[in-house]
Design an enzyme around this catalytic site. Structure first.
Site, PDB file in Angstrom:
ATOM      1  N   CYS A   1       0.838  -1.207   0.000  1.00 40.00           N
ATOM      2  CA  CYS A   1       0.000   0.000   0.000  1.00 40.00           C
ATOM      3  C   CYS A   1       0.870   1.253   0.000  1.00 40.00           C
ATOM      4  O   CYS A   1       1.502   1.546  -0.989  1.00 40.00           O
ATOM      5  CB  CYS A   1      -0.982  -0.042   1.173  1.00 40.00           C
TER       6      CYS A   1
ATOM      7  N   HIS B   1      -3.426  -5.540   0.799  1.00 36.47           N
ATOM      8  CA  HIS B   1      -2.796  -5.765   2.103  1.00 36.47           C
ATOM      9  C   HIS B   1      -2.799  -7.247   2.475  1.00 36.47           C
ATOM     10  O   HIS B   1      -3.773  -7.713   3.081  1.00 36.47           O
ATOM     11  CB  HIS B   1      -3.580  -5.024   3.184  1.00 36.47           C
TER      12      HIS B   1
ATOM     13  N   GLU C   1      -1.341  -8.688   4.895  1.00 38.36           N
ATOM     14  CA  GLU C   1      -1.372  -8.893   6.355  1.00 38.36           C
ATOM     15  C   GLU C   1      -2.777  -8.694   6.916  1.00 38.36           C
ATOM     16  O   GLU C   1      -3.049  -9.049   8.049  1.00 38.36           O
ATOM     17  CB  GLU C   1      -0.349  -7.968   7.035  1.00 38.36           C
TER      18      GLU C   1
END
Lengths: 984, 299
Positions: free
Chosen positions: B95, B247, B249
């Site tokens: 990002c 993302h 994660e």
């Protein structure tokens, strides 16, 4: 003087947005965006600096572009926080190795000569729009109004001819120059008539030129007490002393209406109803008490697990948001983040929440602040866009997820919107062997100000939010947030320094600025001495009183033992954060301020904090409401449900949820939009500790329109909704707390106070019954707009008395969370709770232009029984999906569940006696709509007994069918539900 | 010795904690390092194998997302950075980190030319921040980050996620495209039957073949930002530097997924246990595996 213009490519997303805005007015135009940087610093001409600002693919610097008809430039007014300018200044420093101060002005207070040369001048940003299309000047002016706010920004317009003739736009350096060099503290003569005392209290201290400095917000009674104090001290008052007392005694800070004796309740509403409820619950709970720190700190704290506490605080930022919606909302959210960082020894912000009460954005009501009609209010659309964007910018930039919120519409919020912002924090229960929630400034500790510098922004914020908005509302009360400055110190404190044990106490600089934070912490040690000339300023020339009460954002105040100050300041410098020792906490009992060695304030601490005279309040209660209306039954129920779904208080607010990052920190479980059909949910579940299975459940409740009939019913409904929504999502009912935010109006009228007392009494009763303790609260008592209508006639528009109850609880395992979306065809649909003829002030009556009398009443005992049963069964995962039934009633809840699942429903309500429209749209409280897998039917029915009312099945037919009443395609429901606000 | 990760922080980066958590879960050791501390001690880059620039809002996106932070890194760390990426190391930017890597010119590094900036990340076409779950499939990049990965169901959250470049650059980076946005097709169909196999890691047999997946073709919301050629992520020429807007994660565990409520409900009915890990974890495990293999070779 360098002015750098950087042209963006023609396919720029920002340009598209402007083109769309023009399109909404029926204008076709092509827009190009030019980012402009202006500076007095000669080094700003360096190619390295210009390159650092220019993206080689999408932008070009210094190119001449003349394919336009109009040029519109928007920049900031002097002194307004310019974040892009700050970043550009940093890039200037990096690329040319000079050291510019933020925003260009020479730093008067710095001892460092490097900050005094012309190389220290920084950079200002502005944005130029080049517009090609058939527009007249009026159209461009209208666009300028939409894109800027004249309180904080300038909009300059040039036609192409003017642009060419002048050789471009004019170079503007919005530097602050204050005339009052060598500013001192002035004496104020209080030995004057009561009439003059009253004027000073209402309009402010008189300047030599006869103008007034802005409202102190002090009544005659208060002014007399101050006069008597200085008589006793035997000396005249200084302006800074008067301003300090006004801040400290303001409604905003002291909550005088909640604290004052009211009728025969000597201890006041707050202690009698709110605090007492919590005390009684805690006592009853004994060792099962979940409260750890309530009502005493910047936020309330409850147990999360053996290792952590969770904290919560919900604030309002209504008055600033009416004048500058973006600035008001962003400073609101980053302000409440600081309340979190200022809890105990510093809690880490882990979740944000929001709530907006607004007027219909599709309307354009005409109201003015002045009789001459030169000063119109902002349109509901501008306010909505601004507050939505403000919370977005504040939350997203700070890396705090925002999964939870609401928007409520009523046209009486037209002059003063309500903007609620909340932050949940996480803090270890023990830090360095000491309780994480305990702190206290000690005598001898240094007073350290951390974060942004002080300017004239936000002066009189605390006193101004304590009065109704009118023509005289000060423009300096507006502030812009700078979330990155705050993020830098917030991270440094809660992720690093907190563990080093370098400070004894911490609090935020909110309303009242230093006067409030230092005053509050000085109360812990027993006095303070501030050397005001040490406070770093944004620009020279501020008077002592201005520095002391300025509400410049992004600052915290720490209490630091002298041996730790150097390492603390050095560490923060490495994190890009400025920190300065500005004085010492003492135990002298005096609030002492010096200015270049001269004493300018010396007040008795007891008088400062407790010297305000009691103002006993009297109330009258008048019940509201009308007769129950005689409404004909709808001919077409499908139509009626569709119309209900597209009502603003019921329809989807997806446009907000997708703009708010709700996934950051990676803990989002139950999200703001649920099911494949993406229905806007009323509760969320978040995992704040990735290694723990526990989750935080958040929700809220409010029903402002119910106040038109009975504020007691309104308040009880808000509390029941907040609790029930959290229960529905699976919270452990024994691990649930609540927060109260009263947003009242005209709180100087006995009738309004009567309504207030009734509301407070109602939530005392219900909170004690549910055993859900209040852990924090805030009130805003004058949500009235005073101005003029289109005919120039005086009007007063009061927001409906509104209580927001926010709930926060813990779910032991997120696997037990329950979303609102039905999961599978063949599942059974149950209605839990009783539906009564309670449509008073409902969405359905309002749609029919009626108010009625039968406002929903809470049956607390019955609800309690249901919630306990439900909470127990949530542990066993017997429920496949569940949704609380709130505004719009059962009919709306059924439709939303159908939309969420994108499956279908076959419902039979023939067993109910109420006539169908009342049955579908009654807003009776205490109800939950659930679906259950067939193989759980027996266990479910046995568990819930008479509460369980099976009303149908989930199908796979893409339709909501209610036997003998309606049949609608889900596609249609979906469209009506999502259409109204989707283009915002 | 397992691979050591350095996750950057500071100036508004904000996903450092969960990004480090992801690497640790995949078996690696790591630290969070403030950019100013790294600038003070750039030699630390010699001791680590993986550099991660996490998501966030560095400098509040002022002067363009990721720009100011990239300028800061370029002016104070450039030599150390190029040395680092030229070693046998891995780098990921997620990002805001993706925006920083792109502005630094560590991607696409056509023909190994680090420092050039032929690719931009600019404002979403909706001109709105977009936080939503999307589906992506791998492109032709032979990146070690992508080994064995086919598709990901994963969230995006950005205001400036739109990859833009000239047609020439687009042609030149075709073999460096890491992910493209796709339509969910059967993958996220609402029918529970199709969903049991919903793209979960460890169930790759049920995943459709890559070439049967339909690209988003710029269509919102599947392509959430209007990115050229539906590009969601690119790598450098070596594949070891990965810049991605989504993302991973935030999609590393099943409980994070937007359809977790349905998945867990169906698992309960079928008496199954849901896999704890979701698509995003694959990338972090690939990073761990990359250095495991290298270690075995050298042994």
């Amino acid at each position: 003087m360098p002015r750098i213009e950087i042209l963006s490519h023609e396919d720029d997303g920002r340009a598209r947005q402007i083109e769309q805005a023009l399109g909404r007015r029926g204008k076709t135009a092509a827009v190009r965006v030019v980012d402009v940087y202006t500076s007095e610093n000669p080094k700003a001409q360096s190619p390295e600096f210009i390159d650092s600002l220019t993206n080689p693919v999408t932008q070009k610097a210094g190119t001449s572009y003349d394919q336009f008809d109009w040029a519109l430039e928007i920049g900031y007014l002097p002194g307004v926080t310019d974040n892009i300018g700050h970043t550009a200044s940093e890039l200037l420093a990096l690329t040319t190795h000079c050291i510019p101060r933020e925003n260009g002005d020479l730093d008067a207070t710095s001892k460092d000569p490097r900050f005094r040369g012309e190389d220290s001048a920084g950079v200002y940003s502005s944005r130029l729009y080049l517009i090609k299309g058939k527009l007249n000047r009026g159209d461009v002016e209208a666009l300028g109004h939409e894109l800027s706010n004249k309180l904080i920004q300038r909009a300059t317009i040039k036609s192409r001819d003017e642009f060419v003739k002048d050789g471009g736009m004019s170079v503007v350096i919005p530097k602050v120059t204050l005339g009052n060099k060598g500013a001192v503290a002035d004496n104020v003569d209080l030995n004057v008539s009561d009439e003059e005392l009253k004027t000073i209290g209402a309009q402010g201290i008189k300047n030599p030129d006869g103008s007034r400095r802005g409202p102190l917000g002090m009544s005659l009674l208060y002014m007399q007490a101050v006069r008597d104090y200085f008589k006793k001290e035997g000396r005249p008052a200084k302006d800074i002393e008067l301003e300090t007392l006004a801040q400290t005694w303001s409604e905003h800070c002291k909550h005088t209406i909640f604290a004052s004796p009211i009728d025969d309740i000597k201890e006041g509403i707050y202690r009698h109803y709110i605090k007492r409820a919590t005390q009684e619950i805690r006592k009853k709970r004994g060792k099962n008490d979940i409260c750890v720190s309530v009502f005493s700190d910047n936020a309330g704290g409850i147990i999360f697990d053996d290792e952590y506490l969770i904290t919560d605080k919900v604030e309002t930022h209504n008055s600033p948001s009416a004048l500058d919606p973006f600035g008001g909302a962003i400073t609101g959210i980053v302000g409440v983040n600081r309340d979190c960082v200022g809890f105990g020894r510093g809690a880490k912000p882990v979740i944000n929440r929001y709530g907006f009460c607004l007027a219909d954005p599709r309307t354009k009501p005409e109201y003015y602040r002045d009789k001459a009609k030169a000063n119109p209010i902002l349109s509901p659309e501008t306010i909505m866009n601004g507050v939505v964007r403000g919370v977005e910018a504040g939350g997203n930039c700070s890396g705090i997820p925002t999964p939870q919120g609401f928007v409520y519409f009523d046209d009486r919020f037209v002059g003063k919107p309500l903007v609620f912002v909340g932050t949940i924090g996480l803090i270890p229960r023990e830090i360095n062997g000491k309780p994480g929630h305990k702190k206290g400034a000690k005598p001898g500790d240094k007073i350290v100000m951390v974060g942004g510098r002080v300017g004239r922004d936000g002066i009189h914020g605390a006193t101004f939010s304590s009065v109704a908005l009118d023509e005289g509302s000060p423009a300096t009360a507006v502030q812009i947030g700078d979330p990155i400055t705050q993020k830098k110190f917030s991270d440094a404190i809660v992720k690093e320094i907190r563990g080093y044990d370098w400070y004894n106490a911490i609090t935020d600089n909110g309303a009242g600025g230093l006067s409030s934070s230092v005053g509050e912490m000085g109360d812990q040690s027993g006095g303070f001495h501030v050397e005001l000339d040490k406070v770093p300023l944004k620009y020279p020339g501020m008077a002592p009183w201005e520095i002391w009460i300025s509400e410049s954002q992004e600052r915290m105040t720490l209490s630091v033992p002298p041996e730790n100050t150097d390492k603390l300041i050095a560490f923060l410098a490495r994190r890009g954060v400025e920190a300065t020792v500005i004085g010492t906490y003492t135990d002298t009992g005096r609030a002492l301020i010096t200015w270049h060695g001269e004493t300018v304030m010396d007040l008795d601490m007891d008088f400062l904090h407790d010297g305000l005279p009691e103002t006993p309040l009297k109330t009258v209660y008048v019940a509201g409401g009308e007769d129950e209306p005689d409404i004909a039954q709808p001919k077409d129920y499908a139509d009626t449900v569709l119309n209900m779904l597209s009502r603003l208080n019921i329809c989807s607010k997806e446009f907000i949820s997708t703009q708010y990052d709700h996934e950051v920190q990676a803990g989002s479980v139950l999200k703001p939009l649920q099911g494949p059909g993406r229905v806007y949910a009323e509760a969320s579940v978040t995992k704040p500790v990735l290694t723990s299975s526990r989750g935080v459940v958040l929700s809220q409740g409010l029903a402002p329109r119910y106040s038109d009939i009975d504020t007691g019913a309104m308040a009880a409904a808000a509390l029941d909704m907040a609790v029930r929504n959290a229960v529905t999502a699976g919270v452990d009912f024994n691990h649930l707390a609540i927060l109260d935010n009263f947003c009242w109006c005209s709180s100087d009228e006995p009738e309004r106070l009567g309504q207030l007392k009734r509301a407070a009494a109602a939530i005392y009763d219900l909170a004690v019954l549910y055993e859900t303790p209040f852990i924090s609260g805030k009130d805003s008592m004058f949500n009235d707009f005073k101005g003029y209508d289109a005919q120039g006639k005086e009007v007063k528009i009061s927001a409906p008395p509104t209580l927001l109850v926010s709930s926060i609880g813990v779910i032991p395992d997120i696997e037990q969370s329950i979303s609102l979306a039905p999961k599978m065809q063949g599942d059974l649909v149950y209605l839990l709770g009783e539906t009564k003829d309670e449509l008073g002030a409902s969405e359905y009556y309002d749609m029919n232009g009626a108010l009625g009398q039968n406002v929903p009443r809470v049956n607390g005992a019955k609800n309690l029984e249901l919630y306990k049963l439900y909470s127990a069964v949530a542990r066993n995962r017997l429920i496949a999906s569940a949704m609380p039934i709130n505004l719009g009633g059962l009919g709306v809840a059924l439709a939303k569940k159908a939309i969420a699942s994108q499956l279908g429903m076959e419902i039979d309500l023939s067993g109910f006696a109420l006539r169908p429209d009342k049955l579908l749209f009654s807003e009776s409280l205490g109800r939950i709509l659930v679906t259950v897998a067939p193989n759980n039917q027996k266990a479910f029915e046995k568990h819930f007994g008479s509460f369980a009312n099976q009303i149908g099945l989930i199908t796979n037919e893409n339709k909501l069918n209610i036997k003998n009443i309606l049949s609608v395609e889900i596609k249609k429901l979906d469209e009506y539900y999502k259409q109204p606000l989707k283009d915002y | 010795m397992t691979a050591k990760v350095l996750v950057l922080s500071g100036y508004g980066l904000n996903c450092e904690e969960e990004t480090l958590f992801a690497f640790q879960h995949a078996g690696m050791k790591g630290v969070i390092r403030h950019i100013n501390d790294l600038i003070e001690n750039p030699k630390e880059l010699e001791d680590i194998q993986i550099l991660a620039i996490p998501g966030g809002f560095s400098y509040g996106d002022d002067t363009g997302s990721g720009n100011a932070f990239a300028q800061k890194m370029k002016l104070s760390l450039w030599e150390h950075l190029t040395k680092f990426v030229e070693r046998d190391t891995l780098t990921i930017g997620i990002c805001n980190g993706c925006q920083i890597l792109t502005n630094l010119g560590l991607v696409p590094a056509l023909n190994g030319r680090y420092g050039e900036r032929p690719v931009a990340l600019t404002y979403n076409l909706t001109a709105r921040y977009q936080c939503r779950w999307v589906d992506v499939k791998v492109g032709s990049s032979k990146s070690p980050w992508l080994a064995g990965v086919n598709t990901l169901h994963i969230p995006v959250a950005h205001g400036e996620g739109r990859f833009m470049m000239s047609p020439e650059t687009l042609a030149a980076i075709q073999n460096q495209v890491a992910f493209r946005y796709i339509k969910p097709s059967l993958l996220s169909s609402r029918t529970p039957q199709a969903e049991g196999s919903h793209n979960n890691r460890g169930d790759s047999s049920a995943s459709p073949r890559n070439d049967t997946l339909e690209l988003a073709k710029g269509q919102f919301p599947f392509n959430p930002n209007g990115a050229t050629d539906d590009i969601a992520a690119i790598t450098d020429h070596s594949g070891r530097v990965l810049a991605m807007m989504p993302h991973p994660e935030r999609g590393m565990f099943t409980w994070q997924r937007d359809d977790y409520d349905r998945l867990k409900d169906h698992a309960l009915r079928e008496g199954k246990t849901l896999p704890a890990e979701a698509d995003g974890m694959a990338l972090f495990k690939n990073a761990a595996a990359y250095f495991e293999v290298a270690k075995r070779k050298s042994a």
